[in-house]
Design a protein around this motif. Structure first.
Motif, mmCIF file in Angstrom:
data_model
loop_
_atom_site.group_PDB
_atom_site.id
_atom_site.type_symbol
_atom_site.label_atom_id
_atom_site.label_comp_id
_atom_site.label_asym_id
_atom_site.label_seq_id
_atom_site.Cartn_x
_atom_site.Cartn_y
_atom_site.Cartn_z
ATOM 1 N N VAL A 111 0.875 -1.137 0.469
ATOM 2 C CA VAL A 111 -0.217 0.034 -0.461
ATOM 3 C C VAL A 111 0.475 1.572 0.018
ATOM 4 O O VAL A 111 0.934 2.432 -0.442
ATOM 5 C CB VAL A 111 -0.864 0.142 1.385
ATOM 6 C CG1 VAL A 111 -1.558 1.410 0.984
ATOM 7 C CG2 VAL A 111 -1.953 -0.645 1.434
ATOM 8 N N TYR A 112 1.666 1.310 0.940
ATOM 9 C CA TYR A 112 2.697 2.258 0.605
ATOM 10 C C TYR A 112 3.300 2.911 -1.040
ATOM 11 O O TYR A 112 3.047 3.872 -1.028
ATOM 12 C CB TYR A 112 3.841 1.680 1.594
ATOM 13 C CG TYR A 112 5.303 2.874 1.990
ATOM 14 C CD1 TYR A 112 5.192 3.687 1.812
ATOM 15 C CD2 TYR A 112 6.310 2.898 0.840
ATOM 16 C CE1 TYR A 112 6.062 5.332 1.862
ATOM 17 C CE2 TYR A 112 7.386 3.834 0.630
ATOM 18 C CZ TYR A 112 6.967 4.936 0.911
ATOM 19 O OH TYR A 112 8.010 6.036 1.425
ATOM 20 N N TYR A 113 3.969 1.586 -1.634
ATOM 21 C CA TYR A 113 4.595 2.214 -3.080
ATOM 22 C C TYR A 113 3.269 2.409 -4.121
ATOM 23 O O TYR A 113 3.425 3.343 -4.593
ATOM 24 C CB TYR A 113 5.165 0.454 -3.187
ATOM 25 C CG TYR A 113 6.333 0.368 -2.632
ATOM 26 C CD1 TYR A 113 7.488 1.404 -3.032
ATOM 27 C CD2 TYR A 113 6.302 -0.457 -2.187
ATOM 28 C CE1 TYR A 113 8.517 1.207 -2.234
ATOM 29 C CE2 TYR A 113 8.130 -0.613 -1.150
ATOM 30 C CZ TYR A 113 8.208 0.638 -1.462
ATOM 31 O OH TYR A 113 9.772 0.385 -0.673
ATOM 32 N N ALA A 114 2.001 1.726 -3.215
ATOM 33 C CA ALA A 114 0.818 2.591 -4.045
ATOM 34 C C ALA A 114 0.835 3.219 -4.025
ATOM 35 O O ALA A 114 -0.358 4.029 -5.146
ATOM 36 C CB ALA A 114 0.000 1.037 -3.985
ATOM 37 N N GLU A 115 0.648 3.948 -3.422
ATOM 38 C CA GLU A 115 -0.825 5.192 -2.261
ATOM 39 C C GLU A 115 0.348 6.316 -1.840
ATOM 40 O O GLU A 115 -0.031 7.330 -2.511
ATOM 41 C CB GLU A 115 -1.518 4.421 -1.457
ATOM 42 C CG GLU A 115 -2.919 3.515 -2.563
ATOM 43 C CD GLU A 115 -3.888 3.663 -1.563
ATOM 44 O OE1 GLU A 115 -4.716 4.361 -0.935
ATOM 45 O OE2 GLU A 115 -4.245 2.182 -1.282
ATOM 46 N N THR A 116 1.708 5.391 -1.554
ATOM 47 C CA THR A 116 1.950 6.742 -0.008
ATOM 48 C C THR A 116 3.191 7.369 -0.960
ATOM 49 O O THR A 116 3.392 8.367 -1.452
ATOM 50 C CB THR A 116 2.272 6.114 1.463
ATOM 51 O OG1 THR A 116 1.131 5.273 1.596
ATOM 52 C CG2 THR A 116 2.945 7.348 1.456
ATOM 53 N N ALA A 117 3.774 6.280 -1.740
ATOM 54 C CA ALA A 117 5.434 7.043 -2.707
ATOM 55 C C ALA A 117 5.562 7.692 -3.171
ATOM 56 O O ALA A 117 6.385 8.708 -3.371
ATOM 57 C CB ALA A 117 6.061 5.261 -2.874
#
Ligand code: AMP
Length: 191
Positions: free
Chosen positions: A149-155
């Protein structure tokens, strides 16, 4: 005001570092994850809603998170500045933060990002899970989902702050004091 966004994937050490930095710089530390966990513990309406996302390693919806963050900032009207830990996590949240701070005649001073390899993150979170009591630290598949989720939405927020010349990447591997020192070198340029 000095407003620092402490950024990085789950397990990067944001919470640990914020504890030291808030004392050192006399800033108010707001961790959206901590506020959610406080609400879960007290079984508030917000807590019950947040738990259904957090336990799966998903993000709590923007509207809920943004309203909560606004309320936390408003509770600290006299603050010299803030350390935001775990917020923003989406572009909508970053835009909401910019708007909120603008309404207070201030802005994000800089984003400090702790960079740590994924396998180190998984190891750290599994280790933390032995004592944290957090359901989202207890299960490797949920940990991996949080990183996904971090890579998909936050990074993507790296680019958001880079465009404004506010992104500062830091090596997040080392001893706790070493990393505090690296972050401090950046914060000292933002004061
Ligand atoms: P943390 O303590 O930052 O690791 O956050 C734990 C969990 O709380 C995350 O996995 C999300 O489910 C939720 N959470 C914390 N901050 C946010 C945020 N800014 N936006 C959406 N969900 C969040």
């Amino acid at each position: 005001m000095t407003n620092v966004v402490l950024f990085g994937p789950p397990g990067a050490g944001k919470g640990t570092q914020a504890e030291f930095l808030k004392e050192k710089y006399q800033l108010v530390h707001i961790s959206t994850g901590d506020v959610f966990r406080y609400n879960i513990k007290n079984a508030t309406e917000l807590g019950v809603l947040a738990k259904s996302y957090i336990d799966k390693g998903q993000l709590v919806p923007d509207e809920v998170t943004i309203n909560m963050l606004n309320a936390e900032v408003d509770k600290n009207a006299a603050a010299k500045g803030f350390i935001f830990d775990g917020f923003p996590r989406t572009e909508a949240q970053a835009e909401a933060l910019a708007k909120l701070l603008e309404s207070k005649n201030t802005e994000v001073s800089g984003m400090v990002a702790l960079e740590v390899d994924d396998e180190v993150l998984v190891e750290r979170l599994l280790e933390r899970g032995k004592t944290s009591g957090r359901a989202d630290d207890a299960d490797e598949s949920i940990i991996r989902n949080r990183i996904k989720v971090y890579y998909a939405e936050t990074a993507i927020l790296k680019g958001f702050y880079e465009k404004q010349d506010k992104y500062h990447g830091i090596n997040g591997v080392g001893s706790i004091p070493e990393i505090t020192e690296r972050i401090s070198t950046v914060i000292n340029t933002l004061l």
